[in-house]
Every structure is written in structure tokens, then in C-alpha cells.
Design a protein around this motif. Structure first.
Motif, PDB file in Angstrom:
ATOM      1  N   ALA A  26      -5.954   8.101  -4.766  1.00 35.51           N
ATOM      2  CA  ALA A  26      -5.168   9.244  -5.315  1.00 35.51           C
ATOM      3  C   ALA A  26      -5.882  10.533  -5.558  1.00 35.51           C
ATOM      4  CB  ALA A  26      -4.356   8.841  -6.721  1.00 35.51           C
ATOM      5  N   GLU A  27      -7.059  10.277  -6.244  1.00 34.02           N
ATOM      6  CA  GLU A  27      -7.973  11.441  -6.476  1.00 34.02           C
ATOM      7  C   GLU A  27      -8.433  11.990  -5.347  1.00 34.02           C
ATOM      8  OE1 GLU A  27     -10.826   9.678  -9.254  1.00 34.02           O
ATOM      9  OE2 GLU A  27      -9.369   9.620 -10.933  1.00 34.02           O
ATOM     10  N   ALA A  28      -8.819  11.110  -4.184  1.00 31.08           N
ATOM     11  CA  ALA A  28      -9.486  11.340  -3.109  1.00 31.08           C
ATOM     12  C   ALA A  28      -8.605  12.224  -2.449  1.00 31.08           C
ATOM     13  CB  ALA A  28      -9.943  10.354  -2.268  1.00 31.08           C
ATOM     14  N   ARG A  29      -7.301  11.977  -2.515  1.00 30.65           N
ATOM     15  CA  ARG A  29      -6.106  12.987  -1.882  1.00 30.65           C
ATOM     16  C   ARG A  29      -5.854  14.161  -2.306  1.00 30.65           C
ATOM     17  NH1 ARG A  29      -2.193   8.345  -1.847  1.00 30.65           N
ATOM     18  NH2 ARG A  29      -3.618   6.860  -0.861  1.00 30.65           N
ATOM     19  N   SER A  30      -6.122  14.302  -3.396  1.00 35.17           N
ATOM     20  CA  SER A  30      -5.921  15.589  -4.513  1.00 35.17           C
ATOM     21  C   SER A  30      -6.668  16.696  -4.187  1.00 35.17           C
ATOM     22  CB  SER A  30      -5.848  14.990  -5.978  1.00 35.17           C
ATOM     23  OG  SER A  30      -4.952  14.486  -6.125  1.00 35.17           O
ATOM     24  N   ALA A  51       0.887  -1.243  -0.040  1.00 34.43           N
ATOM     25  CA  ALA A  51      -0.052   0.006  -0.068  1.00 34.43           C
ATOM     26  C   ALA A  51       0.862   1.312   0.031  1.00 34.43           C
ATOM     27  CB  ALA A  51      -0.934   0.041   1.129  1.00 34.43           C
ATOM     28  N   ASN A  52       0.329   2.406  -0.483  1.00 29.79           N
ATOM     29  CA  ASN A  52       1.133   3.661  -0.408  1.00 29.79           C
ATOM     30  C   ASN A  52       1.461   4.062   0.773  1.00 29.79           C
ATOM     31  OD1 ASN A  52       1.116   3.571  -3.293  1.00 29.79           O
ATOM     32  ND2 ASN A  52      -0.903   4.644  -3.530  1.00 29.79           N
ATOM     33  N   SER A  53       0.474   3.932   1.706  1.00 31.28           N
ATOM     34  CA  SER A  53       0.640   4.519   3.043  1.00 31.28           C
ATOM     35  C   SER A  53       1.527   3.695   4.043  1.00 31.28           C
ATOM     36  CB  SER A  53      -0.766   4.792   3.820  1.00 31.28           C
ATOM     37  OG  SER A  53      -1.457   3.568   4.178  1.00 31.28           O
TER      38      SER A  53
END
Length: 84
Positions: free
Chosen positions: A80-84, A2-4
């Protein structure tokens, strides 16, 4: 992976509570107080429970096991869209 890498409120809270439990246990171990050591084990277990409950409440890392590569890619793009 995962990314986090586990950098979530659930993970941090569980680890901090468990860390406090280990610190308390270390002090009582040096003082040779078995009741205090037992209490520290309870604190460590509370950390695991709190972290698990927070993850169940949506404050942890999302599950991605068992997804196809296309589903995993769509999942990553959505987050990724939600974090932007």
C-alpha cells in the motif's frame, strides 16, 4: 484475497494471448480445419507460458500463501505504501 484480483501485466498478457488463441480456434473449427485448431491450442499454451514467465519475472501478483496474519498485514502495508 489479494487487493489486485489478478489485474497485473502478467495476467493481462496471458489472458489476451489465450483469447486470441480461442478466437483463432473458433474460426478454424467453423472452417473444419484441424491444423488451424491445433495451431490455436499452441497459441493458448504460449499464453500460459508467457504469463507464467512474466509472473516469475516479478510482473505478477506476489505470493502470500503460508504467511501468518501479522506477516500478511505487514505485506499489505508495504504494498500500500509502495502504491502511494
Amino acid at each position: 484475497m489479494a487487493n489486485s484480483h489478478g489485474h497485473t501485466p502478467a495476467a493481462w498478457t496471458g489472458v489476451i494471448i489465450a483469447f486470441v488463441g480461442f478466437c483463432v480456434g473458433s474460426v478454424f473449427m467453423v472452417l473444419a480445419e484441424p491444423i488451424g485448431v491445433a495451431a490455436s491450442v499452441v497459441i493458448i499454451l504460449i499464453g500460459a507460458v508467457v504469463g507464467g514467465l512474466m509472473r516469475a519475472a516479478g510482473l505478477g501478483q506476489p505470493k502470500t500463501n503460508g504467511l501468518t496474519e501479522a506477516q500478511l498485514q505487514a505485506h499489505r502495508q508495504t504494498h500500500a505504501e509502495a502504491r502511494s
